[in-house]
Design a protein around this motif. Structure first.
Motif, PDB file in Angstrom:
ATOM      1  N   HIS A 162      20.422  28.656 -31.220  1.00 42.55           N
ATOM      2  CA  HIS A 162      21.083  27.973 -32.332  1.00 42.55           C
ATOM      3  C   HIS A 162      20.884  28.756 -33.617  1.00 42.55           C
ATOM      4  O   HIS A 162      19.760  29.051 -33.995  1.00 42.55           O
ATOM      5  CB  HIS A 162      20.499  26.562 -32.455  1.00 42.55           C
ATOM      6  CG  HIS A 162      21.222  25.683 -33.411  1.00 42.55           C
ATOM      7  ND1 HIS A 162      20.575  24.963 -34.382  1.00 42.55           N
ATOM      8  CD2 HIS A 162      22.543  25.404 -33.540  1.00 42.55           C
ATOM      9  CE1 HIS A 162      21.472  24.264 -35.072  1.00 42.55           C
ATOM     10  NE2 HIS A 162      22.671  24.512 -34.579  1.00 42.55           N
ATOM     11  N   ILE A 165      20.885  25.106 -38.880  1.00 41.77           N
ATOM     12  CA  ILE A 165      20.253  23.789 -38.789  1.00 41.77           C
ATOM     13  C   ILE A 165      21.350  22.737 -38.679  1.00 41.77           C
ATOM     14  O   ILE A 165      22.455  22.920 -39.201  1.00 41.77           O
ATOM     15  CB  ILE A 165      19.332  23.485 -39.995  1.00 41.77           C
ATOM     16  CG1 ILE A 165      20.109  23.517 -41.325  1.00 41.77           C
ATOM     17  CG2 ILE A 165      18.179  24.482 -40.041  1.00 41.77           C
ATOM     18  CD1 ILE A 165      19.301  22.986 -42.520  1.00 41.77           C
ATOM     19  N   ASP A 166      21.043  21.644 -37.973  1.00 37.70           N
ATOM     20  CA  ASP A 166      21.968  20.524 -37.825  1.00 37.70           C
ATOM     21  C   ASP A 166      21.356  19.306 -38.516  1.00 37.70           C
ATOM     22  O   ASP A 166      20.267  18.858 -38.140  1.00 37.70           O
ATOM     23  CB  ASP A 166      22.199  20.194 -36.347  1.00 37.70           C
ATOM     24  CG  ASP A 166      23.015  21.260 -35.630  1.00 37.70           C
ATOM     25  OD1 ASP A 166      23.661  22.081 -36.314  1.00 37.70           O
ATOM     26  OD2 ASP A 166      23.008  21.259 -34.389  1.00 37.70           O
ATOM     27  N   HIS A 211      27.563  15.474 -38.048  1.00 32.43           N
ATOM     28  CA  HIS A 211      26.475  16.198 -38.712  1.00 32.43           C
ATOM     29  C   HIS A 211      27.014  17.376 -39.499  1.00 32.43           C
ATOM     30  O   HIS A 211      28.192  17.714 -39.405  1.00 32.43           O
ATOM     31  CB  HIS A 211      25.425  16.667 -37.691  1.00 32.43           C
ATOM     32  CG  HIS A 211      25.865  17.793 -36.787  1.00 32.43           C
ATOM     33  ND1 HIS A 211      26.686  17.606 -35.702  1.00 32.43           N
ATOM     34  CD2 HIS A 211      25.568  19.114 -36.791  1.00 32.43           C
ATOM     35  CE1 HIS A 211      26.875  18.767 -35.075  1.00 32.43           C
ATOM     36  NE2 HIS A 211      26.215  19.706 -35.722  1.00 32.43           N
ATOM     37  N   HIS A 255      26.423  21.412 -39.794  1.00 29.47           N
ATOM     38  CA  HIS A 255      25.772  22.643 -39.325  1.00 29.47           C
ATOM     39  C   HIS A 255      25.788  23.608 -40.500  1.00 29.47           C
ATOM     40  O   HIS A 255      26.847  23.920 -41.044  1.00 29.47           O
ATOM     41  CB  HIS A 255      26.522  23.222 -38.121  1.00 29.47           C
ATOM     42  CG  HIS A 255      26.053  24.600 -37.718  1.00 29.47           C
ATOM     43  ND1 HIS A 255      25.135  24.810 -36.721  1.00 29.47           N
ATOM     44  CD2 HIS A 255      26.376  25.818 -38.199  1.00 29.47           C
ATOM     45  CE1 HIS A 255      24.919  26.124 -36.595  1.00 29.47           C
ATOM     46  NE2 HIS A 255      25.660  26.752 -37.485  1.00 29.47           N
TER      47      HIS A 255
HETATM   48 ZN    ZN Z   1      24.404  23.551 -35.283  1.00 31.63          ZN
END
Ligand code: ZN
Length: 241
Positions: A91, A94-95, A192, A194
């Motif tokens: 990844h 950040i989510d 969310h 990202h």
């Molecule tokens: Zn993400």
């Protein structure tokens, strides 16, 4: 010691070493898997009842100590940099999950710069930062995505229509609202933001955000523990808290 006992003793020592090594390898493997699984389990907990876990969430526009970036949205940081959702996946950002309906939780610029939105971008903006605050001799980019519904109807501020190029924004400028557009219509990703920090190609263009090697660990930019290699399971908070 007879030869028999000596042999038996050596065999015991050797097998103890082998078992210990195998155990170590197994534990390391399970730890790396459980890191993302821990975070997934806690995220499910948060999303079931966000109001019961408001102490897990950070607020848009707040800053940890002297960190260069302000936090770009309200919510719980469900996944961090270098989490793995499936074998081989890393990844790149950040989510942050607001725990509210889509098109509700605002997203703000984390740092000043020049905003662009490519003509075909429904849910994404990118901001050029000419001087990386932590390494001023290089240019970096801040990337914000999922600002549309599952069909791709945009929640980006009308100040930044498709094709917007190089518009200066201050830190804290409203960019849009959290949505769940994954990039393919009808395949929602969960509501969310990202956010990632993308490297420049050295010619003034941003590199492919999907490759983790083209992104930076956001931890020092926010003064938060946002690196999955060093943060196994703790919820990221400002150091003083
Ligand atoms: Zn993400």
């Amino acid at each position: 010691m007879t030869a028999f006992i000596r042999r038996y003793f050596l065999l015991l020592v050797a097998s103890t070493i082998v078992v210990t090594l195998l155990g170590y390898v197994a534990v390391r493997f399970l730890q790396s898997r459980s890191t993302s699984l821990n975070r997934t389990a806690r995220l499910m907990n948060f999303l079931r009842n966000p109001q019961d876990h408001s102490d897990w969430a950070l607020s848009a526009g707040t800053r940890c100590g002297t960190a260069p970036f302000v936090f770009p949205t309200n919510g719980y940081i469900g996944f961090i940099w270098d989490d793995s959702f499936r074998p081989g996946h890393r990844h790149q950002g950040i989510d942050v999950f607001g725990g509210q309906a889509q098109n509700t939780t605002p997203i703000l610029a984390a740092y000043p710069g020049y905003l662009s939105r490519l003509p075909d971008w429904k849910s994404t903006v990118i901001i050029r930062v000419p001087n990386d605050p932590l390494q001023p001799d290089r240019q970096i980019w801040t990337y914000y995505t999922h600002m549309a519904d599952e069909q791709g109807n945009s929640f980006i501020s009308t100040n930044f229509p498709p094709g917007t190029s190089e518009v200066y924004v201050e830190a804290g400028t409203l960019l849009g609202y959290q949505g769940n557009f994954s990039g393919s219509p009808g395949n929602p990703t969960g509501i969310h933001l990202h956010f990632s920090i993308v490297l420049d190609d050295g010619q003034g263009k941003f590199l492919n955000e999907l490759e983790i090697t083209n992104t930076l660990d956001p931890s020092p930019y926010f003064s938060l523990k946002l690196n999955a290699n060093t943060n196994q399971s703790s919820i990221p908070f400002c150091p003083s808290e």
